[in-house]
Motif scaffolding. Structure first.
Motif, mmCIF file in Angstrom:
data_model
loop_
_atom_site.group_PDB
_atom_site.id
_atom_site.type_symbol
_atom_site.label_atom_id
_atom_site.label_comp_id
_atom_site.label_asym_id
_atom_site.label_seq_id
_atom_site.Cartn_x
_atom_site.Cartn_y
_atom_site.Cartn_z
ATOM 1 N N ASP A 93 0.983 -36.726 28.072
ATOM 2 C CA ASP A 93 0.821 -37.194 26.702
ATOM 3 C C ASP A 93 -0.637 -37.465 26.379
ATOM 4 N N GLY A 121 0.579 -38.082 22.165
ATOM 5 C CA GLY A 121 1.253 -37.381 21.080
ATOM 6 C C GLY A 121 0.454 -36.249 20.468
ATOM 7 N N LYS A 153 2.012 -32.614 20.653
ATOM 8 C CA LYS A 153 3.426 -32.529 20.293
ATOM 9 C C LYS A 153 3.545 -32.429 18.786
ATOM 10 N N PRO A 154 4.102 -31.362 18.231
ATOM 11 C CA PRO A 154 4.572 -30.164 18.934
ATOM 12 C C PRO A 154 3.451 -29.326 19.542
ATOM 13 N N SER A 155 2.229 -29.404 18.996
ATOM 14 C CA SER A 155 1.134 -28.686 19.642
ATOM 15 C C SER A 155 -0.193 -29.193 19.107
ATOM 16 N N THR A 203 0.715 -27.073 24.160
ATOM 17 C CA THR A 203 1.824 -27.991 23.891
ATOM 18 C C THR A 203 2.100 -28.842 25.125
ATOM 19 N N SER A 204 2.512 -30.096 24.898
ATOM 20 C CA SER A 204 2.902 -30.971 26.012
ATOM 21 C C SER A 204 4.269 -31.578 25.729
ATOM 22 N N ASP A 205 5.121 -30.783 25.101
ATOM 23 C CA ASP A 205 6.435 -31.280 24.663
ATOM 24 C C ASP A 205 7.556 -30.933 25.626
#
Length: 639
Positions: free
Chosen positions: A225, A247, A250-252, A163-165
């Motif tokens: 991102d 994106g 995000k969420p994963s 994840t990168s959120d």
């Protein structure tokens, strides 16, 4: 992270006039590298479209990018490009490939001796675990022939979700059979100014992963991102990697198929547990897109949610073909008088004599001759725009027609589990139909009844009766003899002349009950010869096909076995055994996908040919999705 226009310590800034990153660059992966033999590097395009690599650069552990001269300026879909490293590669080194804009495409590093004869991805070109090869290099071709028979235990650990959120969390999965110590392992993102971070120093601190278990930790490096994650073992050798676009995490980003398969953007994160595979389409490296679909459900057409979902078997490899998949039929295209709900399209088979024709069987006793129209498979109006109804011998009953294959004589051979007019009683039969016969209803030329061989299905339960012959594949004698198959009846090399009435091949019927294949010689006098059973290694089988392109028998299982296809060969002892198992492309729904067909190699374009799946429940990704109400999906498989 993209370095265009920035001066980063240890790097050469990208040229101001550099072109934007080419479409599909994240589908290009380093696939093989050697630190001997002219320091050769191989790139592989996992995507479904060609990718230009004009102006791309590479660096070693000095992180100073330098131009290289590839064998071609464009990598075709499913294709390879090689180049000799202009910098020289050491015994213990790393390799980073960049686009012309300075974005990191992929990275691999190795410990002393690990790239001799070569480091290669094993278990799927472009996606498999990095392993030191045991044979000569395989540059320009699939890695399988140079890979060891089984990968080391540490290489069974895969990046499973990221994840990168803001939480920037990484999940690892151990697909092996023993615990793996990762206390001294590290990870790094695609910023080449970053030093690798220790997993055990991250939060929570993680030092080992049990067999079949997960480990999650927060990235101390931060994940962007448009970024990558590279997993490095205690020797300094890359284990696994993933790259995603804006994106994409995000969420994963998660593998559709826990521990195997390609990454796709998920609708929800599932850290610490099996991946949901409820994706929105691919945006990261190694992901694809689900294309097409749409249309309103017709009156009475009622999709059915999948049942019986199970896990993907350990050791399963990612889909080896293109990652993009197209919805390949019109919405609610298979409604009939005995099946107005539009469901139950099951068996599929390309016609070997005319590969522009795809035959399909619907459980509610119908056959379809499908042809392409505007990129979709539709019922051939010259044969029957609404399909043809089939009966048992004598013109009676409603066969629960599941499996379908084309025999050596061009006739259609269809399996039935039961008579739908009496569905608590099994009726495991193979029926032979002449597709050239006139009329809207077809009756068998011949019919063979094997019901007595399966008393376990005759319990008075319609559910048990529904676990019989789910698929069937015609396998030519020529393949069996050329590969040294040992006849289980004579315990000697199979000799077709011993069975003068059986035609030119044998029929492998898949039993859903236990995943075994039952081998028959179907005689012209209506009798049959039973050659015993072949285990597929899976608990169920939904379709069977013989693929002349790969020279393998393919046993397909739906979501019950994690949407997998087991390619089977004849081993050195003359026994038919599993060779390799692949998942479906990650962008596909996890449904009751009961039919699978592979186009003949004669249809190949740019090294790829069509593969088609059928969704028995026409459910797709559910109500409101573009796939809802569709039965057919089209992808690609290497030639």
């Amino acid at each position: 992270m993209t370095f265009s226009g920035l001066v980063v310590t240890g790097m050469v800034a990208a040229q101001p006039a550099a072109a934007a990153d080419p479409a599909g660059y994240q589908n290009v992966r380093i696939n093989e590298v050697t630190s001997s033999n002219n320091d050769t590097v191989e790139l592989y395009n996992t995507g479904s479209t060609a990718v230009s690599i004009s102006g791309w650069r590479m660096s070693d552990d000095g992180f100073s990018p330098q131009a290289f001269s590839p064998s071609a300026g464009t990598i075709p879909a499913g294709g390879f490009v090689t180049f000799n490293s202009p910098k020289g590669l050491g015994d213990s080194d790393k390799l980073v490939v960049y686009t012309s804009d300075g974005t990191v495409v992929d990275r691999v590093e190795w410990a002393t001796g690990q790239a001799k004869p070569a480091m290669a991805r094993c278990g799927g070109d472009g996606t498999g675990a990095w392993v030191t090869t045991t044979a000569a290099t395989t540059f320009g071709a699939a890695n399988a022939s140079g890979c060891p028979s089984s990968v080391p235990a540490a290489s069974r650990v895969r990046i499973n979700e990221v994840t990168s959120d803001g939480a920037d969390t990484v999940e690892l999965y151990n697909g092996g059979t023993s615990t793996v110590s990762i206390g001294s392992w590290k990870y790094v993102d695609n910023d080449t100014s970053h030093s690798p971070a220790s997993i055990s120093s991250s939060s929570p601190s993680t030092t080992s992963i049990p067999a079949g278990g997960y480990a999650t930790f927060g990235s101390t490096l931060g994940l962007g991102d448009n970024d990558s994650l590279f997993l490095i073992d205690s020797n300094g050798t890359t284990v696994d990697s993933v790259t995603w676009a804006v994106g994409g995490a995000k969420p994963s980003d998660e593998r559709c198929g826990t521990g195997s398969g390609w990454f796709q953007t998920a609708t929800t994160a599932t850290l610490g547990s099996a991946n949901s595979c409820s994706g929105t389409g691919g945006t990261g490296g190694g992901t694809g897109h689900l294309l097409g679909g749409g249309g309103s459900l017709t009156s009475g057409c009622t999709p059915e949610a999948p049942t019986g979902t199970g896990s993907t078997p350990a050791g399963t490899s990612a889909w080896p073909g293109g990652l993009d998949v197209t919805i390949a039929d019109n919405v609610c295209a298979f409604t009939t008088s005995t099946g107005p709900e539009g469901r139950d399209l099951s068996g599929l088979a390309f016609d070997p004599a005319n590969p522009s024709v795809l035959w399909a069987a619907k459980n509610k006793n119908w056959l379809y001759r499908l042809v392409k129209s505007n990129g979709r498979w539709i019922p051939d109006p010259s044969w029957s725009a609404t399909g043809k109804q089939i009966r048992f011998a004598g013109g009676t009953g409603q066969p629960d027609s599941e499996g379908l294959t084309v025999g050596g004589n061009g006739h259609l051979y269809v399996t039935s589990e039961r008579d739908n007019t009496d569905n608590t009683v099994p009726k495991d039969t193979i029926m032979e139909f002449d597709p050239a016969a006139a009329g809207s209803t077809l009756t068998p030329v011949r019919q063979w009844d094997m019901t007595a061989q399966f008393p376990q299905l005759d319990t008075g339960s319609k559910d048990d009766a529904n676990l019989g012959f789910e698929g069937v594949g015609y396998v030519p004698d020529s393949w069996l003899t050329a590969n040294g198959w040992v006849d289980p009846l004579t315990h000697a090399a199979y000799n077709p002349a011993d069975y003068p009435l059986h035609g030119s091949g044998l029929f492998f019927a898949g039993l859903e009950w236990d995943g075994t294949l039952h081998v028959y010689g179907l005689n012209s006098d209506g009798t049959f010869t039973t050659f015993g059973t072949v285990p597929t290694g899976k608990g169920a089988v939904m379709d069977v096909t013989f693929d002349a392109g790969t020279q393998r028998i393919v046993a397909t299982c739906d979501n019950t076995c994690g949407e997998t296809h087991t390619f089977m060969k004849v081993d050195a002892n003359g026994t038919i055994v599993p060779d390799v198992t692949y998942t479906n492309p990650a962008v596909m729904p996890v449904d009751n996908l009961e039919g699978f067909a592979i186009a003949p190699a004669s249809t190949c374009v740019n090294g790829l040919r069509e593969a088609v799946w059928s969704d028995d429940g026409v459910y797709g990704f559910g109500s409101g999705s573009s796939s809802y109400g569709h039965a057919l999906y089209s992808g690609t498989l290497p030639c």
